[in-house]
Design an enzyme around this catalytic site. Structure first.
Site, PDB file in Angstrom:
ATOM      1  N   ASP A 192      -1.312  -6.057   9.116  1.00 46.65           N
ATOM      2  CA  ASP A 192      -2.242  -4.967   8.830  1.00 46.65           C
ATOM      3  C   ASP A 192      -3.571  -5.591   8.387  1.00 46.65           C
ATOM      4  O   ASP A 192      -3.608  -6.331   7.409  1.00 46.65           O
ATOM      5  CB  ASP A 192      -1.636  -4.110   7.700  1.00 46.65           C
ATOM      6  CG  ASP A 192      -2.485  -2.890   7.378  1.00 46.65           C
ATOM      7  OD1 ASP A 192      -3.477  -2.647   8.081  1.00 46.65           O
ATOM      8  OD2 ASP A 192      -2.141  -2.177   6.408  1.00 46.65           O
TER       9      ASP A 192
ATOM     10  N   TRP B 288       0.847  -1.200   0.000  1.00 47.49           N
ATOM     11  CA  TRP B 288       0.000   0.000   0.000  1.00 47.49           C
ATOM     12  C   TRP B 288       0.882   1.249   0.000  1.00 47.49           C
ATOM     13  O   TRP B 288       1.831   1.328   0.794  1.00 47.49           O
ATOM     14  CB  TRP B 288      -0.908  -0.025   1.244  1.00 47.49           C
ATOM     15  CG  TRP B 288      -1.792   1.167   1.405  1.00 47.49           C
ATOM     16  CD1 TRP B 288      -2.514   1.798   0.425  1.00 47.49           C
ATOM     17  CD2 TRP B 288      -2.073   1.867   2.621  1.00 47.49           C
ATOM     18  NE1 TRP B 288      -3.221   2.845   0.961  1.00 47.49           N
ATOM     19  CE2 TRP B 288      -2.967   2.915   2.309  1.00 47.49           C
ATOM     20  CE3 TRP B 288      -1.662   1.711   3.949  1.00 47.49           C
ATOM     21  CZ2 TRP B 288      -3.454   3.794   3.267  1.00 47.49           C
ATOM     22  CZ3 TRP B 288      -2.152   2.584   4.905  1.00 47.49           C
ATOM     23  CH2 TRP B 288      -3.036   3.607   4.559  1.00 47.49           C
TER      24      TRP B 288
ATOM     25  N   LYS C  19     -13.359   0.353   6.450  1.00 44.71           N
ATOM     26  CA  LYS C  19     -14.067  -0.270   5.332  1.00 44.71           C
ATOM     27  C   LYS C  19     -15.193  -1.176   5.800  1.00 44.71           C
ATOM     28  O   LYS C  19     -16.300  -1.107   5.283  1.00 44.71           O
ATOM     29  CB  LYS C  19     -13.084  -1.073   4.475  1.00 44.71           C
ATOM     30  CG  LYS C  19     -12.311  -0.248   3.470  1.00 44.71           C
ATOM     31  CD  LYS C  19     -11.160   0.474   4.034  1.00 44.71           C
ATOM     32  CE  LYS C  19     -10.435   1.313   2.990  1.00 44.71           C
ATOM     33  NZ  LYS C  19      -9.163   1.819   3.509  1.00 44.71           N
TER      34      LYS C  19
HETATM   35  C1  LMR Z   1      -6.673   3.239  -0.281  1.00 48.02           C
HETATM   36  O1  LMR Z   1      -5.709   2.474  -0.315  1.00 48.02           O
HETATM   37  O2  LMR Z   1      -7.088   3.839  -1.281  1.00 48.02           O
HETATM   38  C2  LMR Z   1      -7.398   3.449   1.017  1.00 48.02           C
HETATM   39  O3  LMR Z   1      -6.819   2.687   2.013  1.00 48.02           O
HETATM   40  C3  LMR Z   1      -7.570   4.888   1.372  1.00 48.02           C
HETATM   41  C4  LMR Z   1      -6.278   5.550   1.765  1.00 48.02           C
HETATM   42  O4  LMR Z   1      -6.277   6.234   2.797  1.00 48.02           O
HETATM   43  O5  LMR Z   1      -5.274   5.414   1.081  1.00 48.02           O
END
Ligand code: LMR
Length: 401
Positions: A211, A130, A246
């Site tokens: 996570d 991420w 979410k």
């Molecule tokens: C995402 O990955 O788009 C979500 O988890 C929102 C964010 O805060 O990045």
């Protein structure tokens, strides 16, 4: 003083959200930021949340402070949701929880705790991971490195590469894993693979930092936490960052928690005392409203059942959209195999187009996704699936010609 500051580009995910909002083309499609959307394209407040919120407001008599570790009943409810009420680590008194300002806050608290314990630690994250993991965890001063994870050729997991990379880490390294619905790939470990990873963690005395931002949206509430439950039962120490954004739809309420599983109750108490101090020195106390709502849902049989139904519907809708997207893409672009999308889980998939093609999707077709071609499956709906599939096929053909 501020003249010396360098102007920064917008955060990639939030920047895409802003660019989409500014686009006035009626055909625009937002597959960028990871928020759940229904068939109308809305991100509704869950019915169970609305009912819980009404009950909280009716009962609440004060807005006075709670505590740096937050709402104790919320913390306990999340422990039971994450681990199951009869989990041996819970029964053994080895788990402590601090409420956090969202999953992001929980990740940062975890990083700060690791830094307080061993400042030179390196946190190993999946390749890719991420986008916000790097600044969130790196912002604590810890270094990050990557381990093999995604196999772009198959759209699946490079499990052999992952095991090999983790097997070579120095003892006591920290490994960030995602419990389910991997962001950005949608590629999760199977139960058998979690079991195979266990001896790798044991041998290397590795610390799993897990996570969990999508519990219930992958395979199911218990299924999505399989790896956490296994590791917490079998390993002396585990950190788990939980988000309620979410699965409870509480995005802006910033609701989450960090669970610390320690080798013994005394060590768990010590870790919690450190976390309370860390929280106090950064933001003092977490926001209360979202946690009060989750507590209300988790402690009422009727609300809990209603919430589980709603999570089940979100999960089923995304799984159905995955199947539909594969069908539409295969029809629009038969020369390419998109079937991996239906084997993945949760909100995200990587389409496998390059940044220039992503840009064309945005400028020419008004379809927004992340630069690495991550799409939010929940942004699709019956009314835009064919349009998106045709646009993808067109950018792929333009490149081929
Ligand atoms: C995402 O990955 O788009 C979500 O988890 C929102 C964010 O805060 O990045």
């Amino acid at each position: 003083m501020f003249e010396s500051l360098e102007r920064l580009p917008p955060d990639p995910i939030l920047g895409s959200m802003a660019a989409y909002r500014a686009d006035d083309d009626p055909a625009k499609v937002d597959l960028g930021v990871g928020v759940y959307r229904d068939e109308r394209g809305d991100t509704p407040i869950l019915a169970a949340v609305k009912r819980a919120e009404a009950a909280v407001l009716a009962r609440q008599t004060t807005k006075s402070y709670v505590a740096s570790i937050g709402n104790a009943r919320f913390n306990r409810a999340l422990e039971e949701l994450t681990l199951g009420a009869m989990h041996p680590a819970l029964l053994g008194g080895r788990v402590r929880t601090i409420q956090a300002p969202g999953g992001c806050g929980a990740l940062r608290l975890g990083a700060e705790l690791i830094k307080a314990s061993a400042a030179g630690s390196v946190v190993h994250v999946s390749n890719p991971t991420w986008a916000n993991h790097t600044p969130l965890i790196g912002g604590s001063g810890l270094r990050l490195a990557h381990y093999a994870y995604y196999d772009a050729a198959s759209g699946g997991l490079d499990f052999a590469g992952m095991v090999q990379a983790l097997g070579k880490l120095p003892a006591a390294s920290v490994v960030l894993l995602q419990a389910s619905c991997h962001n950005p790939t949608g590629v999760d470990l199977t139960e058998a693979q979690w079991r195979e990873l266990l001896p790798v963690f044991r041998r290397g005395a590795l610390l799993p930092f897990i996570d969990m931002a999508y519990q219930g949206l992958g395979r199911g509430i218990a299924e999505d936490t399989f790896g956490i439950r296994l590791f917490a039962a079998e390993l002396p120490e585990v950190l788990v960052a939980v988000s309620c954004s979410k699965n409870f739809g509480l995005y802006r309420e910033r609701t989450g928690a960090l669970h610390v599983v320690a080798a013994a109750a005394a060590a768990a108490d010590t870790a919690l005392s450190q976390l309370a101090r860390i929280a106090r020195t950064i933001y003092s106390m977490p926001p209360d409203h979202g946690a009060a709502i989750v507590q209300e849902i988790m402690t009422s049989d009727a609300l809990r059942t209603a919430w589980l139904d709603e999570v089940g519907s979100m999960r089923a809708r995304m799984a159905g959209l995955r199947e539909d997207l594969v069908k539409h893409l295969s029809a629009a672009c038969p020369e390419r195999d998109f079937s991996c999308i239906a084997r993945q889980h949760g909100m995200f998939s990587l389409l496998g187009i390059d940044p220039a093609q992503v840009q064309t999707m945005r400028v020419k077709h008004h379809v927004y996704m992340m630069d690495d071609s991550r799409i939010n499956i929940a942004g699709l709906r019956a009314g835009n699936l064919a349009y998106v599939a045709r646009a993808v096929a067109q950018v792929l053909r333009e490149r081929a010609e």
